[in-house]
Motif scaffolding. Structure first.
Motif, PDB file in Angstrom:
ATOM      1  N   PHE A 604       0.814  -1.209   0.000  1.00 57.75           N
ATOM      2  CA  PHE A 604       0.000   0.000   0.000  1.00 57.75           C
ATOM      3  C   PHE A 604       0.850   1.262   0.000  1.00 57.75           C
ATOM      4  N   ASP A 605       1.995   1.226   0.692  1.00 56.88           N
ATOM      5  CA  ASP A 605       2.841   2.419   0.762  1.00 56.88           C
ATOM      6  C   ASP A 605       3.310   2.864  -0.613  1.00 56.88           C
ATOM      7  N   ASP A 606       3.515   1.878  -1.522  1.00 55.50           N
ATOM      8  CA  ASP A 606       3.922   2.230  -2.885  1.00 55.50           C
ATOM      9  C   ASP A 606       2.806   2.998  -3.583  1.00 55.50           C
ATOM     10  N   PHE A 607       1.586   2.479  -3.464  1.00 59.22           N
ATOM     11  CA  PHE A 607       0.459   3.123  -4.128  1.00 59.22           C
ATOM     12  C   PHE A 607       0.173   4.497  -3.528  1.00 59.22           C
ATOM     13  N   SER A 608       0.338   4.617  -2.204  1.00 60.04           N
ATOM     14  CA  SER A 608      -0.031   5.860  -1.524  1.00 60.04           C
ATOM     15  C   SER A 608       0.869   7.029  -1.926  1.00 60.04           C
ATOM     16  N   LYS A 609       2.009   6.744  -2.567  1.00 57.21           N
ATOM     17  CA  LYS A 609       2.887   7.826  -3.014  1.00 57.21           C
ATOM     18  C   LYS A 609       2.325   8.552  -4.237  1.00 57.21           C
ATOM     19  N   ILE A 610       1.387   7.908  -4.953  1.00 59.27           N
ATOM     20  CA  ILE A 610       0.835   8.495  -6.167  1.00 59.27           C
ATOM     21  C   ILE A 610      -0.306   9.431  -5.798  1.00 59.27           C
ATOM     22  N   ASP A 611      -0.237  10.678  -6.278  1.00 61.26           N
ATOM     23  CA  ASP A 611      -1.282  11.661  -6.015  1.00 61.26           C
ATOM     24  C   ASP A 611      -2.151  11.788  -7.261  1.00 61.26           C
ATOM     25  N   LEU A 612      -3.331  11.154  -7.226  1.00 61.92           N
ATOM     26  CA  LEU A 612      -4.268  11.196  -8.347  1.00 61.92           C
ATOM     27  C   LEU A 612      -5.296  12.288  -8.097  1.00 61.92           C
ATOM     28  N   ARG A 613      -5.490  13.152  -9.092  1.00 57.25           N
ATOM     29  CA  ARG A 613      -6.431  14.257  -8.955  1.00 57.25           C
ATOM     30  C   ARG A 613      -7.350  14.339 -10.172  1.00 57.25           C
ATOM     31  N   THR A 614      -8.576  14.770  -9.934  1.00 61.17           N
ATOM     32  CA  THR A 614      -9.496  14.992 -11.043  1.00 61.17           C
ATOM     33  C   THR A 614      -9.232  16.364 -11.642  1.00 61.17           C
ATOM     34  N   LYS A 690      -8.211   1.387 -29.003  1.00 64.33           N
ATOM     35  CA  LYS A 690      -8.304   2.845 -28.980  1.00 64.33           C
ATOM     36  C   LYS A 690      -8.212   3.335 -27.539  1.00 64.33           C
ATOM     37  N   LEU A 691      -7.517   4.465 -27.341  1.00 69.77           N
ATOM     38  CA  LEU A 691      -7.394   5.031 -26.006  1.00 69.77           C
ATOM     39  C   LEU A 691      -8.697   5.685 -25.566  1.00 69.77           C
ATOM     40  N   VAL A 692      -9.041   5.496 -24.293  1.00 69.29           N
ATOM     41  CA  VAL A 692     -10.202   6.151 -23.698  1.00 69.29           C
ATOM     42  C   VAL A 692      -9.762   6.763 -22.374  1.00 69.29           C
ATOM     43  N   PHE A 693     -10.437   7.829 -21.954  1.00 68.39           N
ATOM     44  CA  PHE A 693     -10.081   8.504 -20.708  1.00 68.39           C
ATOM     45  C   PHE A 693     -10.571   7.714 -19.494  1.00 68.39           C
ATOM     46  N   VAL A 694      -9.725   7.684 -18.469  1.00 62.32           N
ATOM     47  CA  VAL A 694     -10.144   7.184 -17.158  1.00 62.32           C
ATOM     48  C   VAL A 694     -10.610   8.407 -16.384  1.00 62.32           C
ATOM     49  N   ALA A 695     -11.906   8.486 -16.065  1.00 62.33           N
ATOM     50  CA  ALA A 695     -12.462   9.674 -15.423  1.00 62.33           C
ATOM     51  C   ALA A 695     -13.188   9.301 -14.144  1.00 62.33           C
ATOM     52  N   ALA A 696     -13.280  10.281 -13.228  1.00 63.30           N
ATOM     53  CA  ALA A 696     -13.921  10.032 -11.933  1.00 63.30           C
ATOM     54  C   ALA A 696     -15.396  10.394 -11.942  1.00 63.30           C
ATOM     55  N   GLY A 697     -15.895  10.941 -13.028  1.00 60.90           N
ATOM     56  CA  GLY A 697     -17.307  11.326 -13.082  1.00 60.90           C
ATOM     57  C   GLY A 697     -17.472  12.825 -12.955  1.00 60.90           C
ATOM     58  N   ASP A 698     -18.547  13.346 -13.533  1.00 61.29           N
ATOM     59  CA  ASP A 698     -18.765  14.793 -13.561  1.00 61.29           C
ATOM     60  C   ASP A 698     -19.019  15.391 -12.187  1.00 61.29           C
ATOM     61  N   GLU A 699     -19.463  14.557 -11.238  1.00 59.21           N
ATOM     62  CA  GLU A 699     -19.790  15.105  -9.918  1.00 59.21           C
ATOM     63  C   GLU A 699     -18.545  15.423  -9.087  1.00 59.21           C
ATOM     64  N   ALA A 700     -17.392  14.890  -9.483  1.00 61.80           N
ATOM     65  CA  ALA A 700     -16.156  15.147  -8.730  1.00 61.80           C
ATOM     66  C   ALA A 700     -15.606  16.520  -9.101  1.00 61.80           C
ATOM     67  N   PRO A 701     -15.383  17.402  -8.128  1.00 64.68           N
ATOM     68  CA  PRO A 701     -14.840  18.728  -8.445  1.00 64.68           C
ATOM     69  C   PRO A 701     -13.390  18.640  -8.891  1.00 64.68           C
ATOM     70  N   ASP A 702     -12.956  19.630  -9.681  1.00 61.26           N
ATOM     71  CA  ASP A 702     -11.562  19.664 -10.112  1.00 61.26           C
ATOM     72  C   ASP A 702     -10.646  19.734  -8.898  1.00 61.26           C
ATOM     73  N   GLY A 703      -9.591  18.909  -8.925  1.00 60.92           N
ATOM     74  CA  GLY A 703      -8.636  18.877  -7.834  1.00 60.92           C
ATOM     75  C   GLY A 703      -8.949  17.865  -6.761  1.00 60.92           C
ATOM     76  N   ALA A 704     -10.094  17.168  -6.876  1.00 62.84           N
ATOM     77  CA  ALA A 704     -10.442  16.181  -5.858  1.00 62.84           C
ATOM     78  C   ALA A 704      -9.433  15.036  -5.880  1.00 62.84           C
ATOM     79  N   ALA A 705      -8.999  14.616  -4.689  1.00 64.59           N
ATOM     80  CA  ALA A 705      -8.052  13.505  -4.581  1.00 64.59           C
ATOM     81  C   ALA A 705      -8.778  12.185  -4.787  1.00 64.59           C
ATOM     82  N   ILE A 706      -8.134  11.260  -5.477  1.00 62.82           N
ATOM     83  CA  ILE A 706      -8.698   9.933  -5.711  1.00 62.82           C
ATOM     84  C   ILE A 706      -7.932   8.943  -4.854  1.00 62.82           C
ATOM     85  N   SER A 707      -8.642   8.189  -4.038  1.00 66.96           N
ATOM     86  CA  SER A 707      -7.981   7.243  -3.138  1.00 66.96           C
ATOM     87  C   SER A 707      -8.726   5.921  -3.152  1.00 66.96           C
TER      88      SER A 707
END
Length: 707
Positions: A604-614, A690-707
């Motif tokens: 988990f510590d490896d994954f927790s280093k990644i900062d995913l944001r919308t 074909k490439l497609v976007f991985v998205a968190a959904g329209d309800e997530a505000p910009d800058g929201a952290a994904i965990s």
């Protein structure tokens, strides 16, 4: 903001187990020094304390490697670190040691106070133990084969070959580094601080009362609090450290992260007999400058300790910086992939300000940044030398040539719009610099100072006093007016120079000192109350000849540093076959190569280093001469980013604005086709490739952290 009577500034205590590198400077010491110098210029009551952290496992490991005592190690590296700090102009009021008697007494008394209040929980746990040396083993005292990459010399907390975070239980064939014996599990007793009891208070104090903290600090604290806090052991089994002040604690010392922050208190005690004013009075502002790896200790654990004790002020702000990489790679002391401060000052004598400038202008204030030697050279030569130094030098040269080496008068009646504009620029720049410094935006503040010098160059170029001087012939009816034009231009350039000295002093103290010498003025002129004034240098006052403030950095010097970095580091690890994770029945399997499929297991510590944001794509355009690349501007809520992405063959630029995306926000910057890309967008392939976007959904505000 609350009106504070005094300010106490602390900078993280570096381990005295080796020299410091530029990542240390960029992370906390240069920002802390800039802020301390700024407050001193404002005549504020400020104390800036620091020191060496001389306890903990890294010290004993270094001693073991060198075949000396831990005291030998801390004596050696404390002296070296202290000298490096002084050489780089880090103006501590005191640089103390946690091995000093005053610190031992202060930390032990702090622990005893909490113990007497009944705040600790006594627990017995099983820990690894070396029967040959009769020693409980910290994680770093255990080595074995890494279950991820097969490295036979992985530590019990991390494999330094593949970077995986580990625990001793995960190692294959673990052994003690002290005797090479196979460690056993043995019961031991320790005292735990019930951090979970302070969770409700911390949520109010941080999440409600300190929303002004930097996003990286606030976000990391929120993550810890959202996940729930657990009791934390505040003692360790060791003979090196501060002995636990209890009768039944033989062989126990205080946990280094319990005793280290108390070092700020003991250093202040050593500095002044009025130390309690800075730690116990509510009108004191306490500010911790740290790197992001220390956020949890300074924002959650240490404040909870202070709250439990009850007699100390709490930190008002903790402006932590992110990490500084070097030439695209993380700093690694084990591989010698670092730029060491004590070596820099030898290789670039007299260029301490140049390094301070680059590390501030490229500071990792909101995300990890990258130091490259080429960028160091470019910023020094193109900004310090060609903009700031050039303006000051031209001003003094022309003053000596056209005004007899004296400050010329200002003829108010003949000031034109250009003259008035530069006066306004000086005053507006001071206001912007002050606002940025007040809010710990040191990069922005430094930019404003350099930009003012840039405006000075532009003003001088527009006025061309050297051309006007050609029309000072006796028979020219405009002679007097032309002389007034020259006087006004050089008078304002000299007053601008004096203002630049005030504004640059917190950042580049050596350059400011040289400017004072050239202007023949005392240090008092650098007081912040003088910033913005245009009467700092008296008319008719004789000034000294110009001296170059900075020198150019040559290509050969940069090539030598790159070669030194390469030669000093270990060779990059050879690619190894992936191995299967543990079998589901808990038995370890022999490493078996996997040709395809899922990548090696991580913890988990490896994954927790990644900062995913919308985020939301604001604009998109093709990158010239690059068929696969698009330049995207992304709104992350708290800032806008430029990201270069290889998706041009899958999407047209005009179809992308408004798209929701997920961004790896803490990826080190990388230049692609001359454009700095600050992050990476997550993509996936559909069944057709074909490439497609991985998205968190329209309800997530910009800058929201994904965990």
């Amino acid at each position: 903001m609350k009106d504070f009577k005094r300010t106490l500034i602390t900078a993280a205590l570096p381990y005295a187990n080796g020299p410091i590198h530029i990542g240390h400077l960029a992370g906390c010491y240069i920002p802390a020094d800039i802020y301390a110098r700024y407050l001193r210029a404002q005549k504020k009551d400020v104390k800036f304390v620091g020191g060496s952290d001389e306890h903990g496992v890294p010290i004993t490991i270094r001693a073991m490697k060198e075949g000396v005592t831990p005291q030998d190690i801390v004596d050696k590296y404390h002296a070296q670190i202290k000298e490096s700090m002084a050489q780089m102009g880090i103006s501590f009021d005191i640089y103390a040691r946690t091995s000093d008697k005053i610190h031992h007494e202060t930390a032990a008394a702090f622990f005893k106070e909490l113990y007497d209040k009944g705040l600790f929980e006594e627990r017995e746990t099983e820990q690894f133990y070396d029967e040959k040396t009769n020693t409980f083993l910290a994680d770093r005292y255990i080595t074995g084969t890494c279950p991820v990459c097969g490295n036979p010399n992985a530590y019990g907390d991390q494999c330094e070959k593949c970077g995986s975070s580990l625990s001793p239980e995960q190692l294959i064939n673990p052994r003690s580094t002290l005797s090479d014996a196979v460690p056993i599990k043995k019961t031991t007793k320790h005292w735990y601080f019930p951090l979970q009891n302070y969770e409700p208070w911390l949520k109010q104090w941080i999440l409600e009362d300190h929303k002004e903290w930097k996003a990286n600090v606030y976000g990391q604290c929120k993550s810890w609090l959202d996940n729930g806090l657990q009791p934390r052991a505040m003692t360790r089994d060791s003979n090196w450290g501060i002995k636990v002040p209890l009768p039944d604690a033989e062989g126990k010392v205080l946990y280094v992260w319990f005793d280290a922050p108390i070092g700020y208190i003991s250093a202040t005690k050593e500095l002044t007999e009025n130390w309690a004013d800075y730690w116990c009075k509510e009108d004191t502002r306490l500010i911790h400058f740290i790197g992001k790896d220390n956020i949890v200790f300074h924002c959650i654990i240490f404040p909870s300790m202070l709250k439990a004790h009850g007699n100390f002020v709490l930190p008002d702000n903790v402006p932590a910086n992110e990490f500084l990489n070097i030439e695209g790679q993380k700093v690694s002391t084990s591989r010698n992939w670092a730029v060491w401060v004590h070596e820099y000052v030898k290789d670039f004598p007299g260029c301490e300000d140049a390094l301070r400038y680059v590390l501030c202008s490229n500071a990792p204030e909101t995300k990890d940044n990258d130091f490259t030697w080429k960028d160091f050279q470019d910023r020094n030569n193109n900004e310090l030398v060609s903009i700031f130094g050039n303006f000051v030098n031209r001003t003094f040269v022309l003053m000596h040539k056209l005004c007899g080496g004296k400050v010329p008068p200002l003829h108010a009646a003949t000031l034109d719009d250009t003259d008035k504009a530069i006066i306004s620029d000086i005053q507006q720049s001071v206001a912007r610099v002050q606002t940025a410094l007040d809010n710990f935006r040191f990069r922005d503040a430094l930019f404003e100072v350099i930009d003012l010098a840039r405006k000075g160059n532009k003003y001088m170029q527009e006025k061309e006093p050297w051309i006007v001087a050609k029309h000072l012939t006796a028979d020219n009816p405009e002679r007097e007016r032309n002389q007034q034009k020259i006087d006004n231009c050089l008078h304002l350039c000299l007053q601008l120079t004096a203002n630049l000295a005030i504004l640059i002093n917190p950042f580049l103290p050596t350059a400011a000192g040289k400017m004072l010498y050239m202007m023949k003025v005392v240090e008092r002129m650098l007081d912040w109350e003088n910033a913005g004034k245009i009467n700092l240098l008296s008319v008719g006052y004789t000034l000294r000849a110009p001296e170059l403030l900075f020198r150019k950095i040559e290509d050969a010097e940069i090539a030598a540093q790159l070669e030194k970095l390469k030669a000093g580091s270990e060779q990059q690890p050879e690619p190894v076959a992936s191995i299967k994770p543990e079998a589901t029945d808990g038995k370890r399997q022999t490493a078996v190569p996997i040709a395809t499929g899922i990548k090696p297991e991580i913890v988990f510590d490896d994954f927790s280093k990644i900062d995913l944001r919308t985020g939301t794509i604001l604009s998109a355009e093709k990158v010239a001469k690059a068929d696969k690349l698009l330049k995207l501007e992304i709104d992350l809520g708290f800032e806008k980013r430029v990201i270069v992405s290889g998706i041009a063959q899958h999407f047209s630029p005009e179809a992308l604005p408004g798209k929701k995306v997920v961004v790896v926000a803490n990826l080190a910057p990388r230049k692609m086709r001359g454009i700095e890309s600050n992050g990476m967008i997550l993509m996936a392939e559909d069944a057709a490739g074909k490439l497609v976007f991985v998205a968190a959904g329209d309800e997530a505000p910009d800058g929201a952290a994904i965990s």
